[in-house]
Design a protein around this motif. Structure first.
Motif, PDB file in Angstrom:
ATOM      1  N   TYR A  30     -12.053  11.489  14.144  1.00  0.00           N
ATOM      2  CA  TYR A  30     -12.380  10.072  14.292  1.00  0.00           C
ATOM      3  C   TYR A  30     -11.169   9.149  14.331  1.00  0.00           C
ATOM      4  O   TYR A  30     -11.315   7.939  14.333  1.00  0.00           O
ATOM      5  CB  TYR A  30     -13.347   9.615  13.190  1.00  0.00           C
ATOM      6  N   ASP A  31      -9.961   9.697  14.318  1.00  0.00           N
ATOM      7  CA  ASP A  31      -8.771   8.899  14.590  1.00  0.00           C
ATOM      8  C   ASP A  31      -7.679   9.853  15.043  1.00  0.00           C
ATOM      9  O   ASP A  31      -7.949  11.015  15.338  1.00  0.00           O
ATOM     10  CB  ASP A  31      -8.351   8.029  13.393  1.00  0.00           C
ATOM     11  N   ALA A  32      -6.451   9.372  15.125  1.00  0.00           N
ATOM     12  CA  ALA A  32      -5.345  10.201  15.595  1.00  0.00           C
ATOM     13  C   ALA A  32      -4.242  10.207  14.554  1.00  0.00           C
ATOM     14  O   ALA A  32      -3.909   9.158  14.002  1.00  0.00           O
ATOM     15  CB  ALA A  32      -4.824   9.652  16.928  1.00  0.00           C
ATOM     16  N   ARG A  33      -3.663  11.374  14.275  1.00  0.00           N
ATOM     17  CA  ARG A  33      -2.573  11.505  13.301  1.00  0.00           C
ATOM     18  C   ARG A  33      -1.562  12.538  13.802  1.00  0.00           C
ATOM     19  O   ARG A  33      -1.944  13.645  14.176  1.00  0.00           O
ATOM     20  CB  ARG A  33      -3.095  11.971  11.934  1.00  0.00           C
ATOM     21  N   TRP A  34      -0.292  12.160  13.782  1.00  0.00           N
ATOM     22  CA  TRP A  34       0.775  13.083  14.147  1.00  0.00           C
ATOM     23  C   TRP A  34       1.967  12.913  13.211  1.00  0.00           C
ATOM     24  O   TRP A  34       2.170  11.828  12.644  1.00  0.00           O
ATOM     25  CB  TRP A  34       1.285  12.805  15.566  1.00  0.00           C
ATOM     26  N   LEU A  35       2.773  13.944  13.093  1.00  0.00           N
ATOM     27  CA  LEU A  35       4.098  13.816  12.501  1.00  0.00           C
ATOM     28  C   LEU A  35       5.016  13.231  13.567  1.00  0.00           C
ATOM     29  O   LEU A  35       5.251  13.862  14.605  1.00  0.00           O
ATOM     30  CB  LEU A  35       4.615  15.174  12.023  1.00  0.00           C
ATOM     31  N   ASN A 124      -1.380   9.152   4.328  1.00  0.00           N
ATOM     32  CA  ASN A 124      -0.547  10.335   4.582  1.00  0.00           C
ATOM     33  C   ASN A 124       0.900  10.085   4.161  1.00  0.00           C
ATOM     34  O   ASN A 124       1.374   8.946   4.138  1.00  0.00           O
ATOM     35  CB  ASN A 124      -0.573  10.706   6.065  1.00  0.00           C
ATOM     36  N   ASP A 125       1.604  11.162   3.865  1.00  0.00           N
ATOM     37  CA  ASP A 125       3.000  11.058   3.444  1.00  0.00           C
ATOM     38  C   ASP A 125       3.855  10.448   4.550  1.00  0.00           C
ATOM     39  O   ASP A 125       3.472  10.428   5.727  1.00  0.00           O
ATOM     40  CB  ASP A 125       3.548  12.443   3.099  1.00  0.00           C
ATOM     41  N   ASN A 126       5.063  10.002   4.164  1.00  0.00           N
ATOM     42  CA  ASN A 126       6.008   9.513   5.153  1.00  0.00           C
ATOM     43  C   ASN A 126       6.312  10.602   6.178  1.00  0.00           C
ATOM     44  O   ASN A 126       6.342  11.788   5.864  1.00  0.00           O
ATOM     45  CB  ASN A 126       7.306   9.064   4.472  1.00  0.00           C
ATOM     46  N   GLY A 127       6.527  10.165   7.389  1.00  0.00           N
ATOM     47  CA  GLY A 127       6.706  11.073   8.510  1.00  0.00           C
ATOM     48  C   GLY A 127       5.489  11.080   9.417  1.00  0.00           C
ATOM     49  O   GLY A 127       5.607  11.322  10.615  1.00  0.00           O
ATOM     50  N   TRP A 128       4.321  10.790   8.852  1.00  0.00           N
ATOM     51  CA  TRP A 128       3.087  10.744   9.632  1.00  0.00           C
ATOM     52  C   TRP A 128       2.911   9.369  10.281  1.00  0.00           C
ATOM     53  O   TRP A 128       3.335   8.349   9.745  1.00  0.00           O
ATOM     54  CB  TRP A 128       1.878  11.023   8.741  1.00  0.00           C
ATOM     55  N   THR A 129       2.277   9.374  11.424  1.00  0.00           N
ATOM     56  CA  THR A 129       1.808   8.141  12.052  1.00  0.00           C
ATOM     57  C   THR A 129       0.426   8.404  12.630  1.00  0.00           C
ATOM     58  O   THR A 129      -0.064   9.532  12.619  1.00  0.00           O
ATOM     59  CB  THR A 129       2.775   7.660  13.144  1.00  0.00           C
ATOM     60  N   GLY A 130      -0.198   7.369  13.116  1.00  0.00           N
ATOM     61  CA  GLY A 130      -1.529   7.540  13.697  1.00  0.00           C
ATOM     62  C   GLY A 130      -2.090   6.225  14.169  1.00  0.00           C
ATOM     63  O   GLY A 130      -1.458   5.164  14.043  1.00  0.00           O
ATOM     64  N   VAL A 131      -3.285   6.294  14.731  1.00  0.00           N
ATOM     65  CA  VAL A 131      -3.975   5.099  15.228  1.00  0.00           C
ATOM     66  C   VAL A 131      -5.461   5.210  14.886  1.00  0.00           C
ATOM     67  O   VAL A 131      -6.081   6.245  15.129  1.00  0.00           O
ATOM     68  CB  VAL A 131      -3.813   4.936  16.755  1.00  0.00           C
ATOM     69  N   LYS A 132      -6.005   4.147  14.290  1.00  0.00           N
ATOM     70  CA  LYS A 132      -7.446   4.016  14.083  1.00  0.00           C
ATOM     71  C   LYS A 132      -7.966   3.089  15.176  1.00  0.00           C
ATOM     72  O   LYS A 132      -7.463   1.973  15.340  1.00  0.00           O
ATOM     73  CB  LYS A 132      -7.740   3.454  12.692  1.00  0.00           C
TER      74      LYS A 132
END
Length: 499
Positions: A30-35, A124-132
């Motif tokens: 339901y969203d996007a998450r990447w390092l 999420n920990d630092n290093g992660w990003t994403g978009v809701k």
């Protein structure tokens, strides 16, 4: 034409700077998450913006979107890469700047914009990003939209019509804060620890709580994207223990803790006891059901069984609707059923009208807790908590498991318990009373003790929760049971925290 994204590129190379990289597993349920930099680069984020704009056209959505970013050292650059992709797809972008996720959801209403794209990795920990993301307020994307978005982005099937525009919305936080605080002040004097883990909420939460008339004790409210003390996650015991210590030191009435993007709220009572969010939900349901008898409450499968068994809620005629974990699933269920509130064990609460607009906002949740105390002036939060039937509950525990493996393992665990139930075989020496498989598997024994295993929707992890209305020993038995099943799968790693 825009290049087809690659799943892997080597940083500090020509290819990394001239081609988009997007790891496919970053498209979650339901969203996007990447390092960032390991699984997605800035051109990959641009491709994501192009894909989202293309999907908006495909869905017939007015080509306007609200966007913001959380307080991480790289979030602003990621947002502007996303914005460039959206504009190339012909979308008008309304940028509210540094924001909480619920502030971006609110912008859809306040600016009358149909879509939202909030750049955040949440807790999420630092290093992660994403978009809701979402295009139908107050809802955010579910699996169907995310699957289609993934197909567009990874196949570079972009509608690059151009003609987009950019509008920076000045002082938008003031509009959001006014919306929350333009109401009567609390009549009860309350001393409140406001904990933000140095995340984005530190810029806003203390102001809002103080404006309601409470005395605020700020805890780690200075913005620092290195998160020097602990990750801003009110499910993590490190943050809850810091909140406990501050409550006891300052003799506060309670502590309110907010996650990295401000859509969740954790609570510690006046004795320093951490009230897990599902138990806090039962207290709020008791309070709100007096004002709204017969209300429906949507509850995620990680949550306590008290929503269905609490005598007070039964007496008030409420209905508990156990549903899939995940902010998008819960939001949609609350919207479809007309439930008064949706409660998730992670601390996402979804207040429908007349309390909220249906999306998850940690500050709206915090205000609901303060209003509950205001309506019960003779009782402390600890006294309200002690009025609940006793159960022994674990925190949310997450063993590491690769994204590529976790769903297959959960399927195997579901089948294991379905086979046991079909045979009438015991679990921890008792018959299985109930199996809920709407989201992983929740197995409940005859005495009401239960264990849950599901796949995390936003990290390479599984999720394990156990509870017993009988004893701590039974809770630990249930944990040993489900963990024993997981240990038959060597892909399952160590837990982030355990009982």
């Amino acid at each position: 034409m825009f290049p087809v994204p690659k799943p892997v590129l080597t940083p500090n190379t020509y290819a990394y700077e001239s081609e988009p990289m997007v790891k496919p597993t970053g498209f979650r349920e339901y969203d996007a998450r990447w390092l960032f930099q390991k699984e997605i680069n800035l051109m990959g984020v641009q491709a994501l913006g192009l894909g989202l704009g293309t999907l908006m056209h495909e869905m017939g959505v007015r080509p306007e979107i609200a966007t913001g970013h959380d307080f991480r050292g790289y979030s602003s650059s990621i947002k502007y890469a996303l914005v460039s992709g959206l504009m190339a797809a012909g979308i008008k972008v309304h940028d509210i700047g540094l924001a909480l996720s619920p502030m971006a959801y609110f912008a859809q209403f306040a600016l009358d914009v149909p879509a939202v794209a909030m750049v955040t990795a949440s807790h999420n920990d630092n290093g992660w990003t994403g978009v809701k993301m979402g295009v139908n307020r107050p809802l955010t994307f579910g699996p169907d939209e995310m699957t289609r978005l993934k197909d567009i982005v990874l196949g570079a099937k972009f509608d690059m019509r151009g003609g987009g525009a950019y509008h920076f919305v000045e002082n938008f936080p003031e509009v959001y804060i006014k919306d929350l605080t333009d109401r009567p002040k609390l009549s009860r004097k309350l001393k409140v620890v406001v904990a933000c883990g140095n995340g984005t909420a530190g810029a806003f939460a203390p102001r809002v709580i103080a404006a309601l008339g409470a005395e605020v004790i700020p805890l780690d409210c200075e913005l620092d994207h290195s998160f020097p003390k602990y990750n801003p996650n009110p499910e993590d015991m490190a943050m809850l223990h810091a909140m406990r210590d501050a409550v006891l030191e300052h003799k506060a009435d309670l502590a309110l803790g907010f996650d990295g993007d401000g859509d969740r709220c954790g609570v510690v009572d006046n004795t320093g006891e951490e009230i897990f969010a599902d138990k806090m939900g039962v207290l709020l349901a008791r309070d709100l059901a007096k004002l709204h008898p017969g209300a429906t409450f949507v509850v995620d499968v990680k949550s306590t069984g008290l929503f269905a068994t609490d005598p007070e809620l039964i007496k008030l005629g409420v209905k508990a609707d156990y549903w899939k974990t995940g902010h998008s699933y819960m939001k949609r269920r609350v919207n479809e059923t007309g439930a008064l509130v949706g409660f998730e064990k992670s601390g996402h609460y979804f207040f429908n009208t007349p309390i909220g607009r249906g999306y998850d906002d940690g500050l709206v949740s915090a205000i609901a807790v303060l209003d509950m105390l205001d309506r019960n002036p003779a009782k402390s939060l600890a006294e309200l908590r002690e009025g609940l039937p006793k159960t022994w509950s674990s925190p949310t525990m997450s063993p590491h498991c690769a994204d590529e493996a976790k769903y297959g393992i959960v399927d195997a665990v579901v089948k294991h318990y379905q086979d046991l139930a079909a045979k009438g075989a015991p679990v921890t020496g008792q018959k299985i009373r109930d199996l809920v498989t709407v989201n992983g598997v929740r197995v409940t024994c005859e005495d009401g003790s239960w264990g849950l295993v599901r796949a995390s929707s936003n990290k390479p992890e599984l999720v394990v929760v156990v509870e017993s209305p009988v004893s701590e020993a039974r809770m630990r038995e249930m944990f040993a049971e489900v963990d024993g099943v997981l240990r038959t799968h060597p892909e399952v790693g160590e837990y982030n925290q355990k009982i």
